[in-house]
Design an enzyme around this catalytic site. Sequence first.
Site, PDB file in Angstrom:
ATOM      1  CG  ASP A 192      -8.035  -0.158  10.749  1.00 49.12           C
ATOM      2  OD1 ASP A 192      -8.635   0.464  11.636  1.00 49.12           O
ATOM      3  OD2 ASP A 192      -8.598  -1.024  10.049  1.00 49.12           O
TER       4      ASP A 192
ATOM      5  CG  PHE B 149     -12.376   0.144   3.034  1.00 55.81           C
ATOM      6  CD1 PHE B 149     -11.423  -0.656   3.651  1.00 55.81           C
ATOM      7  CD2 PHE B 149     -12.395   0.193   1.649  1.00 55.81           C
ATOM      8  CE1 PHE B 149     -10.512  -1.400   2.907  1.00 55.81           C
ATOM      9  CE2 PHE B 149     -11.494  -0.553   0.893  1.00 55.81           C
ATOM     10  CZ  PHE B 149     -10.558  -1.345   1.531  1.00 55.81           C
ATOM     11  CB  VAL B 150      -9.661   5.305   2.342  1.00 55.82           C
ATOM     12  CG1 VAL B 150     -10.487   6.201   3.239  1.00 55.82           C
ATOM     13  CG2 VAL B 150      -8.422   4.808   3.071  1.00 55.82           C
TER      14      VAL B 150
ATOM     15  CE  LYS C 136      -9.207   2.764   7.811  1.00 56.54           C
ATOM     16  NZ  LYS C 136      -9.994   1.574   7.495  1.00 56.54           N
TER      17      LYS C 136
ATOM     18  CD  GLU D  48       1.817   0.623   7.244  1.00 56.45           C
ATOM     19  OE1 GLU D  48       1.509   0.772   6.041  1.00 56.45           O
ATOM     20  OE2 GLU D  48       1.449  -0.346   7.902  1.00 56.45           O
TER      21      GLU D  48
ATOM     22  NE  ARG E 285      -2.292  -2.828  -4.282  1.00 52.64           N
ATOM     23  CZ  ARG E 285      -2.326  -2.976  -2.953  1.00 52.64           C
ATOM     24  NH1 ARG E 285      -2.140  -1.939  -2.183  1.00 52.64           N
ATOM     25  NH2 ARG E 285      -2.538  -4.149  -2.415  1.00 52.64           N
TER      26      ARG E 285
ATOM     27  CG  ASP F 144      -5.696  -3.355  -1.932  1.00 56.56           C
ATOM     28  OD1 ASP F 144      -5.225  -2.963  -0.845  1.00 56.56           O
ATOM     29  OD2 ASP F 144      -6.073  -4.522  -2.123  1.00 56.56           O
TER      30      ASP F 144
ATOM     31  N   GLY G  89       0.774  -1.248   0.000  1.00 52.12           N
ATOM     32  CA  GLY G  89       0.000   0.000   0.000  1.00 52.12           C
ATOM     33  C   GLY G  89       0.796   1.284   0.000  1.00 52.12           C
TER      34      GLY G  89
HETATM   35  P1  IMP Z   1      -3.614  -2.242  11.236  1.00 51.12           P
HETATM   36  O1  IMP Z   1      -2.660  -3.299  11.708  1.00 51.12           O
HETATM   37  O2  IMP Z   1      -5.031  -2.532  11.682  1.00 51.12           O
HETATM   38  O3  IMP Z   1      -3.186  -0.858  11.670  1.00 51.12           O
HETATM   39  O4  IMP Z   1      -3.690  -2.352   9.647  1.00 51.12           O
HETATM   40  C1  IMP Z   1      -2.926  -1.576   8.800  1.00 51.12           C
HETATM   41  C2  IMP Z   1      -2.945  -2.098   7.371  1.00 51.12           C
HETATM   42  O5  IMP Z   1      -4.256  -2.511   6.980  1.00 51.12           O
HETATM   43  C3  IMP Z   1      -2.557  -1.003   6.387  1.00 51.12           C
HETATM   44  O6  IMP Z   1      -1.163  -0.997   6.150  1.00 51.12           O
HETATM   45  C4  IMP Z   1      -3.340  -1.378   5.142  1.00 51.12           C
HETATM   46  O7  IMP Z   1      -2.612  -2.297   4.358  1.00 51.12           O
HETATM   47  C5  IMP Z   1      -4.575  -2.066   5.664  1.00 51.12           C
HETATM   48  N1  IMP Z   1      -5.728  -1.139   5.719  1.00 51.12           N
HETATM   49  C6  IMP Z   1      -6.319  -0.683   6.845  1.00 51.12           C
HETATM   50  N2  IMP Z   1      -7.350   0.137   6.555  1.00 51.12           N
HETATM   51  C7  IMP Z   1      -7.426   0.196   5.198  1.00 51.12           C
HETATM   52  C8  IMP Z   1      -8.308   0.915   4.281  1.00 51.12           C
HETATM   53  O8  IMP Z   1      -9.237   1.657   4.648  1.00 51.12           O
HETATM   54  N3  IMP Z   1      -8.041   0.744   2.955  1.00 51.12           N
HETATM   55  C9  IMP Z   1      -7.039  -0.050   2.494  1.00 51.12           C
HETATM   56  N4  IMP Z   1      -6.202  -0.724   3.314  1.00 51.12           N
HETATM   57  C10 IMP Z   1      -6.399  -0.616   4.666  1.00 51.12           C
END
Ligand code: IMP
Length: 175
Positions: A103, A152-153, A131, A99, A165, A159, A45
């Site tokens: 999330d 969700f983005v 987020k 990053e 992407r 993606d 990403g």
């Molecule tokens: P975390 O471990 O929950 O913080 O997840 C982070 C990863 O989840 C990011 O590096 C993204 O690859 C993916 N991700 C989380 N939210 C989104 C979203 O809204 N769109 C696309 N990818 C996301």
Amino acid sequence: MQIKDLEFEKLIDSAVIADKVRELAGRLNSDYAGKSPVLLPILNGSFMFASDLMKELTIPCRISFVKISSYSGTNSTGQLKTLIGHEESLFNQDILIVEDIIDTGLTIEKIMLELRELGAKSVETVSLLRKQPAREKKVDVKYIGFELENEFVLGYGMDYDGLGRNLKDLYRSIS
Ligand code: IMP
């Protein structure tokens, strides 16, 4: 705009993203003056953000793209995540994780811990987006572009099921 089963609307224009990337790079150029950090973008990403950010850096810097691999551990925590792909030693280096979006913050917390255990001199994170869950949890991310709600983005490297992407702007799901 429709991608597979989801409807998306534009959230942040590419020109606004470009301004934010320049602003973040300006902070990094000043905070890392006299240093030579290693950028560590987490694939897939963050490839677009990392590329634009690096072009705005004036400090000497290196880049090494990494991935997160999930595997089933033998202990009770089940799914473990680890960093793969970094070729050079990160020992005694100033590491800047790049990053796309934080999330829950679980991924970044695990990776920062792993890098500190490898003997990095310093470990910080720059994320284009953060987020609400990570904000509430106060996950340790020093440089943040935009704050989002729990939505969700996609676009600008991010993606939905592998698609979207290539979009220059950032979109959010409205369905
Ligand atoms: P975390 O471990 O929950 O913080 O997840 C982070 C990863 O989840 C990011 O590096 C993204 O690859 C993916 N991700 C989380 N939210 C989104 C979203 O809204 N769109 C696309 N990818 C996301």
